[in-house]
Design a protein around this motif. Structure first.
Motif, PDB file in Angstrom:
ATOM      1  N   GLU A   1      60.816 -11.299 -13.367  1.00 42.09           N
ATOM      2  CA  GLU A   1      60.567 -10.509 -11.766  1.00 42.09           C
ATOM      3  C   GLU A   1      58.962 -10.226 -11.514  1.00 42.09           C
ATOM      4  O   GLU A   1      58.900  -9.603 -10.562  1.00 42.09           O
TER       5      GLU A   1
ATOM      6  N   TYR B   1      55.397  -9.247 -10.174  1.00 46.18           N
ATOM      7  CA  TYR B   1      54.813  -9.672  -9.237  1.00 46.18           C
ATOM      8  C   TYR B   1      53.535  -9.527  -9.714  1.00 46.18           C
ATOM      9  O   TYR B   1      52.916  -8.335  -9.184  1.00 46.18           O
TER      10      TYR B   1
ATOM     11  N   LYS C   1      47.332 -16.222  -0.360  1.00 47.80           N
ATOM     12  CA  LYS C   1      46.985 -17.179   0.112  1.00 47.80           C
ATOM     13  C   LYS C   1      46.036 -17.639   0.861  1.00 47.80           C
ATOM     14  O   LYS C   1      45.189 -16.390   1.632  1.00 47.80           O
TER      15      LYS C   1
ATOM     16  N   PRO D   1      57.923 -11.297  -3.010  1.00 50.00           N
ATOM     17  CA  PRO D   1      57.589 -11.941  -1.759  1.00 50.00           C
ATOM     18  C   PRO D   1      57.821 -12.027  -0.589  1.00 50.00           C
ATOM     19  O   PRO D   1      57.998 -11.817   0.642  1.00 50.00           O
ATOM     20  N   GLU D   2      59.188 -12.579  -1.604  1.00 49.15           N
ATOM     21  CA  GLU D   2      59.838 -13.767  -0.846  1.00 49.15           C
ATOM     22  C   GLU D   2      61.236 -12.242   0.323  1.00 49.15           C
ATOM     23  O   GLU D   2      61.614 -12.798   1.238  1.00 49.15           O
ATOM     24  N   LYS D   3      60.656 -11.331   0.069  1.00 45.72           N
ATOM     25  CA  LYS D   3      61.522  -9.942   0.568  1.00 45.72           C
ATOM     26  C   LYS D   3      60.661  -9.290   1.644  1.00 45.72           C
ATOM     27  O   LYS D   3      60.955  -8.215   1.959  1.00 45.72           O
TER      28      LYS D   3
ATOM     29  N   VAL E   1      57.249  -9.426   4.877  1.00 48.50           N
ATOM     30  CA  VAL E   1      57.089 -10.341   6.036  1.00 48.50           C
ATOM     31  C   VAL E   1      56.045  -9.206   6.646  1.00 48.50           C
ATOM     32  O   VAL E   1      56.280  -8.597   6.787  1.00 48.50           O
TER      33      VAL E   1
ATOM     34  N   GLY F   1      50.965 -14.161   0.981  1.00 46.65           N
ATOM     35  CA  GLY F   1      51.966 -15.330   0.476  1.00 46.65           C
ATOM     36  C   GLY F   1      53.241 -15.058   0.136  1.00 46.65           C
ATOM     37  O   GLY F   1      54.439 -15.317  -0.486  1.00 46.65           O
ATOM     38  N   THR F   2      53.833 -13.928   1.423  1.00 49.78           N
ATOM     39  CA  THR F   2      54.887 -13.273   1.547  1.00 49.78           C
ATOM     40  C   THR F   2      55.365 -14.290   2.817  1.00 49.78           C
ATOM     41  O   THR F   2      54.686 -14.886   3.152  1.00 49.78           O
ATOM     42  N   TYR F   3      56.370 -13.727   3.258  1.00 47.92           N
ATOM     43  CA  TYR F   3      56.585 -14.672   5.201  1.00 47.92           C
ATOM     44  C   TYR F   3      55.771 -14.209   5.583  1.00 47.92           C
ATOM     45  O   TYR F   3      55.328 -12.820   5.378  1.00 47.92           O
ATOM     46  N   GLY F   4      55.551 -15.111   6.966  1.00 52.72           N
ATOM     47  CA  GLY F   4      54.659 -14.009   7.599  1.00 52.72           C
ATOM     48  C   GLY F   4      54.986 -15.028   8.867  1.00 52.72           C
ATOM     49  O   GLY F   4      55.467 -15.902   9.343  1.00 52.72           O
TER      50      GLY F   4
ATOM     51  N   ASP G   1      67.019  -5.285   3.962  1.00 48.25           N
ATOM     52  CA  ASP G   1      66.815  -5.704   2.928  1.00 48.25           C
ATOM     53  C   ASP G   1      64.714  -5.787   2.901  1.00 48.25           C
ATOM     54  O   ASP G   1      64.956  -6.548   1.635  1.00 48.25           O
ATOM     55  N   LEU G   2      64.764  -6.276   4.157  1.00 48.74           N
ATOM     56  CA  LEU G   2      62.994  -7.269   4.216  1.00 48.74           C
ATOM     57  C   LEU G   2      62.134  -5.833   4.343  1.00 48.74           C
ATOM     58  O   LEU G   2      62.634  -4.777   4.963  1.00 48.74           O
TER      59      LEU G   2
END
Ligand SMILES: Cc1ncc(C[n+]2csc(CCOP(=O)(O)OP(=O)(O)O)c2C)c(N)n1
Ligand SMILES: [Mg+2]
Lengths: 323, 639
Positions: A16, A18, A25, A54-56, A58, A74-77, A98-99
């Protein structure tokens, strides 16, 4: 501890773990010398050092050069509308505790078109990092006066020089009730920039960071002597502030002892005009947080929901009169 | 409506035996200065009647200001209640009975054509002996004027009677009046007492007792002094019903849709949806966010939806205007979201408390750029409930914002409907947190349907950046001509794929004839009642009512072709032909008419106005006759 992690670490890492790559990105399309580059890498480093999945995470922005930021993460945006980063960021955070949320905004974005949202986002005090990329100009639309442009700035909308005194984003934020974290840093002092964003990310509330940012394309002269001359940075020193290594600290010729719990002093320092005070002006970890309110009563199951509505419908019900 | 008040009354003549007469329906208004509790009286009457099994429809009469000057004509505040022995779908025509707490407010309602010679008026008589001579004269003149119209006016000592029980008659006269009406229409007094307990549930027992005392006193007084005594038999229903207004139905619909967040900014007439939610939303795991403005309310909802939570935003015209830029973003970024617009009069601040259907084109086309999205309109209180559930589903299935239109008439109208049987599948499912399927892009548009699946933050491997800029299928900013064309096409395809699932609208009446009326929204009941009346006279008129506005429902051209004339009936502005400035070419049509003309190339006419009132069946009926006689003369002219 996490600070000590090196990119070239040879110790075997759990799956896990990172790395910096996980947070980047594409190639940023900012001009060479733009302050955006160092801010981006600092945020990426903070994410890595705090091991944000990264998926958590934004990154939310408005519109402007600075607001291109999420495209390089490289995360959500969420690259939204001019001036509206805060409402979107708050909507994301409200019921998703959680974000990890970063709200990215420019000086036109935050202090002009989005000024109303700025006031309220500060007051909502939801846990997120708000980064104001303050280059004192409208970059994307090519050099119009911004609310933070110094008096007399020559721009395409005020060729004879701007006619109104600028808004002081620090002072304004400090004046909003429930403000809980106000800091200032610059894009060119990368150690301080990193430490500030890191401190902001660890703050339990809305962490507002004004980043004094260079715009070589349109405001070449604005910070030219400031960035060249360390004398112009005033280091706000405190045990519970933003602390650099002693070596890095020693580079500052001007140091002010400042207790970030003292809002009146913070307001005084925010007015300094013969240099740029950098550091934590104000912090209060006790302020009420609207995201804690938003996070209550989450995840009710369908059975309970059904029961809830049925009981409510009972109040409106007329029994069949034919039985 | 036939006149069901015909005997004369002698106020001094007490304790007579009075015949109980059956009527099929009645329309009652209670009007007063604002703050005198007329609405509470009428709402209670409606609730009691619904609980007795009658069909009910209520319309609030609301002045635009909170505290207009006392005894002003524009200040009429109150309520109309239509009670029937069958389903009641609209406000009806002239009132049978009006209970008025002063004579001036009657003028305002007369101007709105609420009363005629068949109306009985029970008027507070304290003004006849008021200390001010001006007021005494005004009162006397008004009573004479009303009588000249043919209205039977009875002057009732309401104040005097109430003062026997309470020191300040302003607080309590409404319940005395309720008692009076309860006697006249044989309302169940146990239910009436229960209703008082309900509305004063937050008050002390002493206040409840006092109001019940007033209720009974009014009842007793009517029994002793009035010769009017009616019964409105209930409808036999074999299932449970619920009775509520349109905004309560929207709120319950929001809960039944499994929506978890209502992000809003207060605006009449939408606000009461959020009041209801604020009180009850927590029972279903929901929460209200009162944003700093409508732009923020919309952005907040969009953020929540992006993060997998199911939001709604509720607003009215000016709020919709503020939301437009974000609405465009939601279309562009394909973010599911329900936007409820409880329409009021416009443009601008317009008629805040009054009904209008003027936001149809704004809802469909109000954004910069090409921004197709689904637009629905509820036409009954029941649909206010069910359409939220539908809208939520459509939003998620088609990855799009959905606008649900209601209006000020539905917002405060009260009507019973079948009690919904709440189903788990109505609820928004919990958001997906499983890893995102590798290789699937965040805008993996199906070339045929335009549909794609969206990643939700928290889904590993799904990371992408939403943008309002032109973008390709991986969400990347892209300005190439073919990419932009393709993404616009994909968003449009979704509308076409949804449209393919729709059925042609049901025709009310024969499937061919001389005249077809096309309506949408809250005018449904009134249109159908008028059409029925016309059909009873063998006029060849039918109607359809559109609920799916965008995309357009299928089959319209075929339906229109079977009628000699097609006319939309709408509560919005259109130019009346015949004015010297208005030509065939420059005439502006009502909004649905414009849209249907453009999309069907049929010669559709319209009848519309912006009087700020619901359309009455009467007005529609007369217009039907007029349309048909015009049609007749056009035909004979051609021969
Ligand atoms: C509603 C709206 N108005 C205007 C614009 C045009 N616009 C885009 S960015 C911008 C100003 C950007 O300045 P700033 O926020 O300081 O960001 P910078 O480019 O300097 O980082 C403007 C006016 C827009 N995109 N949307
Ligand atoms: Mg700028």
């Amino acid at each position: 501890m996490l600070n000590a992690t090196h990119d070239f670490c040879t110790i075997p890492m759990p799956d896990e773990h990172y790395g910096l790559n996980d947070y980047s990105k594409g190639m940023p399309r900012w001009c060479p010398g733009c302050g955006g580059h160092s801010i981006l890498t600092s945020v990426q480093r903070v994410c890595k050092d705090l091991q944000y999945p990264p998926e958590k995470t934004v990154a939310v922005s408005g519109i402007g050069c600075s607001s291109r930021f999420p495209h390089y993460m490289g995360t959500y945006g969420f690259h939204g509308l001019h001036g509206r980063a805060f409402p979107v960021a708050c909507g994301i955070k409200f019921r998703r505790p959680d974000l990890n949320v970063f709200a990215i905004t420019g000086d036109g974005d935050c202090c002009s078109i989005g000024a109303g949202h700025w006031v309220h986002a500060v007051r909502y005090n939801m846990k997120m990092v708000a980064l104001l990329f303050d280059n004192g100009i409208y970059g994307l639309t090519k050099k119009q006066t911004s609310p933070t442009s110094p008096l007399g700035t020559h721009s395409n909308t005020h060729p004879e020089g701007s006619i109104l005194p600028p808004i002081n984003p620090l002072q304004t934020t400090l004046g909003i009730s429930n403000a809980s974290f106000v800091a200032q840093t610059t894009d060119w002092n990368v150690a301080h920039l990193y430490a500030t964003i890191r401190k902001a990310a660890e703050h339990p509330g809305f962490a507002f960071v004004r980043i004094v940012q260079r715009c070589p394309a349109f405001m070449r002269d604005l910070y030219a002597d400031l960035s060249g001359n360390p004398e112009n940075l005033i280091y706000l020193k405190s045990e519970n502030g933003i602390n650099l290594e002693p070596n890095a600290q020693r580079k500052f010729e001007r140091v002010i002892e400042h207790n970030p719990l003292n809002i009146n002093k913070a307001r005084e320092h925010a007015e300094i005009s013969d240099g740029i005070p950098i550091g934590l002006l104000y912090q209060n970890t006790e302020n009420p947080r609207y995201d804690t309110y938003g996070a209550h009563n989450l995840g009710m199951n369908a059975t309970d929901k059904k029961q809830g509505i049925r009981e409510l419908l009972d109040h409106y019900t007329i029994k069949n009169n034919n039985s | 409506m036939d006149k069901h008040f015909h005997s004369t009354v002698n106020v001094d003549d007490t304790n007579r035996l009075v015949d109980l007469k059956q009527v099929d329906e009645t329309i009652i208004e209670i009007v007063s200065d604002s703050g005198e509790g007329a609405q509470k009286c009428g709402q209670s009457l409606g609730a009691i009647s619904a609980k007795m099994g009658n069909g009910v429809w209520t319309v609030e009469i609301i002045p635009a200001e909170i505290q207009p000057p006392a005894r002003s004509r524009e200040g009429a505040s109150g309520i109309r209640v239509r009670i029937g022995s069958s389903k009641v779908t609209n406000m009806g025509n002239h009132a049978n009975l009006v209970v008025a707490l002063n004579e001036q407010v009657i003028y305002g309602r007369l101007r709105q054509d609420a009363y005629n010679a068949n109306t009985l008026m029970l008027l507070e008589n304290k003004w006849a002996s008021h200390v001010s001579e001006d007021i005494r004269i005004q009162y006397k003149e008004a009573v004479n004027e009303f009588r000249q119209i043919g209205i039977e006016v009875f002057e009732i000592p309401m104040e005097e009677e109430c003062l026997k029980l309470i020191p300040d008659a302003r607080k309590g006269k409404n319940m005395w009046a309720l008692g009076l009406i309860c006697y006249m229409y044989s309302r169940n007094m146990d239910l009436a007492a229960d209703q008082i307990k309900l509305i004063f549930k937050k008050k002390s027992q002493a206040i409840i007792d006092l109001n019940i005392l007033l209720l009974k006193a009014g009842y007793k007084w009517a029994q002793n002094n009035l010769s009017y005594h009616f019964e409105i038999p209930p409808i036999a229903v074999d299932h449970d019903q619920v009775v509520m207004n349109g905004n309560e139905a929207l709120s319950l619909g929001i809960m039944a849709a499994g929506i978890e967040l209502c992000s809003m900014y207060p605006i009449t007439p939408a606000t009461s949806v959020s009041h209801h939610l604020a009180e009850h939303f927590h029972k279903v795991g929901g929460i209200i966010h009162q944003a700093e403005d409508e732009i923020a309310a919309m952005g907040f909802a969009i953020g929540a939806s992006f993060a997998g939570r199911t939001p709604v935003t509720v607003t009215s015209g000016p709020g919709l205007a503020l939301k437009t830029e974000f609405l465009g973003l939601a279309v562009m970024a394909e973010i599911p979201l329900v936007i409820i617009n409880v329409q009021r009069g416009g443009p601008s601040t317009g008629l805040p408390t009054k009904v209008e259907q003027s936001d149809l084109l704004a809802a469909m086309y109000g954004q910069a750029g090409d921004a197709p999205k689904i637009v629905l309109a509820a036409s009954t209180i029941e649909e206010c409930f069910h359409f939220v559930i539908l809208a939520r589903k459509l939003a998620e299935s088609f990855r799009t914002p959905v606008i649900l239109l209601s209006d000020a008439n539905l917002a405060t109208g009260v009507q019973p409907f079948t009690r919904p049987n709440i189903k788990t599948e109505w609820f928004a499912p919990p958001y997906d947190q499983s890893p995102w399927q590798a290789g699937v892009s965040p805008f993996d548009w199906n070339p045929e349907t335009g549909l794609s699946k969206r990643p939700i933050p928290g889904q590993k491997g799904g990371m992408y950046t939403v943008t309002g800029l032109a973008h390709g299928s991986s969400g990347e900013v892209a300005y190439q001509p073919e990419v932009n064309q393709n993404s616009a096409e994909s968003r449009s395809r979704k509308m076409a794929s949804f449209q393919r699932t729709l059925k042609p609208p049901k025709i009310n009446g024969d499937s061919e004839g001389d005249l077809l009326i096309v309506g949408w929204g809250s005018t449904l009941g009134a249109i159908q009642e008028a059409v029925q009346q016309a059909r009873n006279e063998d006029l060849k008129v039918s109607s359809i009512h559109l609920k799916f506005l965008f995309p357009i429902v299928p089959g319209l051209v075929e339906i229109f072709a079977r009628f000699k004339k097609v006319v939309t009936f709408e509560i919005n502005y259109s130019d009346t032909p015949g004015h010297p400035m208005i030509t065939q070419e420059n005439r502006r049509y009502a909004q649905l008419a414009s849209y249907l003309r453009a999309n069907t190339l049929c010669n559709i006419d319209c009848f519309s106005n912006v009087h700020g009132q619901p359309m009455s069946p009467d007005k529609i009926y007369y217009r039907i006759k007029q349309e048909l006689s015009e049609e007749q003369s056009n035909l004979s002219h051609l021969k």
